[in-house]
Write an enzyme that holds these catalytic residues in place. Structure first.
Site, PDB file in Angstrom:
ATOM      1  N   LYS A   1     -25.757  10.282 -12.789  1.00 42.48           N
ATOM      2  CA  LYS A   1     -26.877   9.795 -11.991  1.00 42.48           C
ATOM      3  C   LYS A   1     -28.026  10.803 -11.997  1.00 42.48           C
ATOM      4  CE  LYS A   1     -23.946   8.310  -8.694  1.00 42.48           C
ATOM      5  NZ  LYS A   1     -23.479   7.845  -7.393  1.00 42.48           N
TER       6      LYS A   1
ATOM      7  N   GLU B   1     -21.442   6.825  -3.876  1.00 39.74           N
ATOM      8  CA  GLU B   1     -22.371   7.596  -3.067  1.00 39.74           C
ATOM      9  C   GLU B   1     -23.751   6.974  -3.296  1.00 39.74           C
ATOM     10  OE1 GLU B   1     -22.469  11.779  -3.966  1.00 39.74           O
ATOM     11  OE2 GLU B   1     -24.072  12.112  -2.502  1.00 39.74           O
TER      12      GLU B   1
ATOM     13  N   ARG C   1     -12.679   8.413 -16.906  1.00 38.73           N
ATOM     14  CA  ARG C   1     -13.967   7.771 -16.706  1.00 38.73           C
ATOM     15  C   ARG C   1     -14.474   7.189 -18.020  1.00 38.73           C
ATOM     16  NH1 ARG C   1     -18.573  10.024 -14.578  1.00 38.73           N
ATOM     17  NH2 ARG C   1     -17.338  10.920 -12.934  1.00 38.73           N
TER      18      ARG C   1
HETATM   19  P1  ATP Z   1     -22.185  10.407 -11.405  1.00 40.65           P
HETATM   20  O1  ATP Z   1     -21.276  11.426 -12.019  1.00 40.65           O
HETATM   21  O2  ATP Z   1     -22.863   9.514 -12.378  1.00 40.65           O
HETATM   22  O3  ATP Z   1     -23.125  10.956 -10.377  1.00 40.65           O
HETATM   23  P2  ATP Z   1     -20.304   9.767  -9.398  1.00 40.65           P
HETATM   24  O4  ATP Z   1     -18.894   9.792  -9.803  1.00 40.65           O
HETATM   25  O5  ATP Z   1     -20.794  10.932  -8.640  1.00 40.65           O
HETATM   26  O6  ATP Z   1     -21.195   9.432 -10.646  1.00 40.65           O
HETATM   27  P3  ATP Z   1     -19.988   7.947  -7.260  1.00 40.65           P
HETATM   28  O7  ATP Z   1     -21.026   7.162  -6.577  1.00 40.65           O
HETATM   29  O8  ATP Z   1     -19.313   9.031  -6.529  1.00 40.65           O
HETATM   30  O9  ATP Z   1     -20.665   8.477  -8.578  1.00 40.65           O
HETATM   31  O10 ATP Z   1     -18.915   6.983  -7.921  1.00 40.65           O
HETATM   32  C1  ATP Z   1     -18.335   5.912  -7.255  1.00 40.65           C
HETATM   33  C2  ATP Z   1     -17.061   5.528  -7.957  1.00 40.65           C
HETATM   34  O11 ATP Z   1     -17.306   5.199  -9.312  1.00 40.65           O
HETATM   35  C3  ATP Z   1     -16.071   6.677  -7.957  1.00 40.65           C
HETATM   36  O12 ATP Z   1     -14.802   6.157  -7.599  1.00 40.65           O
HETATM   37  C4  ATP Z   1     -16.068   7.157  -9.372  1.00 40.65           C
HETATM   38  O13 ATP Z   1     -14.818   7.648  -9.735  1.00 40.65           O
HETATM   39  C5  ATP Z   1     -16.450   5.910 -10.161  1.00 40.65           C
HETATM   40  N1  ATP Z   1     -17.143   6.261 -11.388  1.00 40.65           N
HETATM   41  C6  ATP Z   1     -18.276   6.974 -11.500  1.00 40.65           C
HETATM   42  N2  ATP Z   1     -18.602   7.151 -12.790  1.00 40.65           N
HETATM   43  C7  ATP Z   1     -17.654   6.518 -13.512  1.00 40.65           C
HETATM   44  C8  ATP Z   1     -17.408   6.333 -14.922  1.00 40.65           C
HETATM   45  N3  ATP Z   1     -18.240   6.845 -15.842  1.00 40.65           N
HETATM   46  N4  ATP Z   1     -16.336   5.633 -15.293  1.00 40.65           N
HETATM   47  C9  ATP Z   1     -15.514   5.105 -14.379  1.00 40.65           C
HETATM   48  N5  ATP Z   1     -15.657   5.242 -13.064  1.00 40.65           N
HETATM   49  C10 ATP Z   1     -16.712   5.937 -12.620  1.00 40.65           C
HETATM   50 MG    MG Z   2     -19.100  11.262  -6.978  1.00 37.25          MG
END
Ligand code: ATP
Ligand code: MG
Length: 553
Positions: free
Chosen positions: A269, A34, A259
């Site tokens: 984020k 995102e 994760r």
């Molecule tokens: P945050 O929780 O930091 O806001 P998010 O999961 O909302 O992160 P996205 O932009 O939706 O961020 O993530 C894009 C991809 O990265 C998704 O497929 C998510 O599963 C993966 N991802 C995000 N954080 C991690 C992590 N800590 N370890 C592994 N994969 C991750």
């Molecule tokens: Mg997300």
């Protein structure tokens, strides 16, 4: 020879799918960020996993922006994400997609569900929906709008799209089961009204799809085979499957993995944004940040992040990864590629009283890589050594320079400290030493042995630079678990040395160049603050041990 594939449960699933020809032999993954912040090391892990699978199975890998929420998304983030994914070497070729480009198709799918009696327009507010959702032990309460006719729903949904209703006044909900033990299946919201401008769609839309509704459709539209996401979506999988099954469209398989969590930092984020906005760090690319851009500025290489991702592996259970593993990965990589040079961070002047003129000595660029060759370094009467390499009253076992004692200067001579010169306040300003001309490195003339070897630079030829030493951003292992997490920021996470002395061979270094400063660690030229007048070096990581005990001198 083909590189051996990693062994983990996702590869096992794919191997089995290939064996049973489930996807016609295809493997197609995606990374769906995102665009509401910069990517971090957790995203790097996901990129390595998804791209690595595509690479290992000769499949395809898409970069897809999951840009379904207009409120927090910005073009700046889109650009940084593209740069980071490319830098990691995850090749999406021409397959860069935006979920917002599918809004029209998603709308049509929603109309189909309404026609099937599987979705309805609901007038409850977000708060009311939350309150009637029930709990893990109690079923939810059906919405009074749940049994609207198909015609009424079609009419209202169209008018929602046209902008007839204010933000938040209506939603489109899936009609599933308010008593489902899985709360995600209790008539989840598919669309909400939001009169907000979208970074790509402008004001074309005022209804926006939710993650659960949109994500499976995005995967389906792109022909993804394995939709890999983090564990918190495990409970959402039945909903992912429900939408695709009810529509009867192409249906990828969602697979969840744990994760990445890294000690002594934060990864959400929202928190990273707060560190930036409130000025705790100097931007998303501050070298202390766990962002990919921060790691890049800090001197981390794509190879080190790939190795790190492999070392961490792919698990089904959440755990905390020690940041020392990341440091190990970068050390391991830089050890092979970084040229060894000498730099004095905290100088003290040495005058060799019995030396006149100057000469060139030969120094080895990288003992781990003979192709890196040698270079000439200038030896002169006045030198700088590290203040910590001299002690007037040394503790037992101190192997470096002491009054009346001897030490070897790396690639040069053995010197003896004859006199300590102090200023009026008793601070040491200069050491007056004599050298033994028979002890030139590699000359084999003398077999005199000394316990210690120290680094040095020529006072005449060394140049001045700023050096930034970093420490962990937080003082506790898991700051995110603390309510007042900002209280645990490490006040000593950045130490700026304004006047370090660097050997002249580094004078024309470019941002991003990486070196080992012997005994001090690996350093890279900072891309943000370096100027032609003054270079700034970031310490990427310390050395595990110096070469005090190394032989060969
Ligand atoms: P945050 O929780 O930091 O806001 P998010 O999961 O909302 O992160 P996205 O932009 O939706 O961020 O993530 C894009 C991809 O990265 C998704 O497929 C998510 O599963 C993966 N991802 C995000 N954080 C991690 C992590 N800590 N370890 C592994 N994969 C991750
Ligand atoms: Mg997300």
């Amino acid at each position: 020879m083909e590189k051996e594939k990693p062994k983990n449960f996702i590869y096992e699933i794919i191997d089995e799918d290939i064996r049973t020809n489930k996807w016609g032999g295809r493997v197609h993954t995606r990374f769906p960020p995102e665009p509401n912040g910069y990517l971090h090391i957790g995203h790097a892990k996901s990129i390595c996993l998804n791209y690595g699978i595509a690479r290992d199975y000769n499949g395809k890998f898409n970069l897809r922006f999951d840009d379904t929420n207009p409120e927090k998304e910005e073009t700046e983030y889109v650009e940084s994400i593209i740069e980071d994914v490319k830098w990691l070497g995850a090749d999406f070729e021409d397959r860069i997609f935006y979920a917002s480009d599918y809004f029209e198709q998603m709308y049509k799918y929603a109309v189909e569900l309404i026609k099937k009696g599987k979705a309805y327009v609901c007038d409850l507010s977000a708060e009311e929906i939350r309150k009637t959702r029930g709990t893990l032990t109690e079923p939810g309460i059906e919405s009074p709008y749940r049994n609207r006719t198909v015609e009424e729903n079609l009419d209202l949904f169209e008018r929602m799209r046209k902008g007839e209703f204010p933000t938040g006044s209506k939603t489109l909900r899936a009609k599933i089961d308010m008593a489902s033990p899985n709360l995600n299946l209790r008539d989840p919201v598919m669309y909400r009204i939001l009169h907000a401008e979208h970074h790509r769609q402008g004001n074309k839309w005022c209804i926006y799809p939710t993650y659960d509704w949109a994500h499976g459709l995005e995967d389906s539209i792109e022909g993804i085979t394995h939709s890999i996401c983090t564990l918190e979506f495990e409970n959402h999988r039945p909903l992912y499957d429900w939408f695709l099954d009810e529509l009867g469209i192409y249906h990828p398989q969602q697979i969840e993995f744990a994760r990445l969590n890294l000690s002594y930092t934060v990864m959400s984020k929202r928190r990273l944004l707060q560190l930036v906005k409130d000025g705790y760090v100097d931007g998303w690319d501050d070298p202390r940040m766990p962002t990919i851009s921060g790691l890049r500025r800090h001197g981390f290489t794509p190879e080190s992040l790939w190795n790190f991702a492999e070392l961490v592996g792919v698990a089904k259970r959440d755990a905390m990864t020690d940041i020392a593993l990341l440091e190990f990965a970068i050390r391991d990589d830089l050890n092979k590629r970084a040229r060894r040079v000498m730099a004095v961070l905290d100088p003290i002047k040495v005058v060799i009283t019995n030396y006149e003129g100057e000469e060139e000595l030969e120094a080895i660029n990288n003992p781990e890589d003979s192709s890196a060759g040698t270079r000439k370094i200038k030896f002169t009467k006045e030198l700088f050594i590290e203040r910590a390499d001299f002690m007037e009253e040394p503790p037992k076992g101190f192997k470096r320079l002491i009054p009346g004692g001897e030490v070897r200067l790396r690639y040069a001579y053995i010197i003896k400290c004859d006199e300590v010169v102090k200023d009026g306040n008793g601070n040491i300003v200069e050491l007056r030493c004599s050298y033994d001309p028979d002890t030139k490195s590699g000359s084999g003339k003398s077999n005199k042995k000394v316990k210690g070897t120290i680094h040095w630079v020529s006072a005449k030829y060394a140049f001045n630079a700023e050096v930034r030493l970093y420490d962990r951003l937080f003082t506790v292992e898991d700051p995110a678990s603390k309510e007042n997490w900002l209280d645990y920021i490490n006040p000593q996470s950045l130490n700026i040395i304004e006047n370090a002395y660097i050997e002249p061979s580094l004078k024309d270094s470019k941002p991003g160049d990486i070196f080992q400063f012997e005994r001090q660690g690996y350093f890279c030229v900072d891309s943000k603050y370096s100027t032609p007048q003054k270079l700034v070096f970031n310490r990427t990581v310390t050395l595990k041990d110096g070469w005090a005990k190394k032989k060969g001198e």
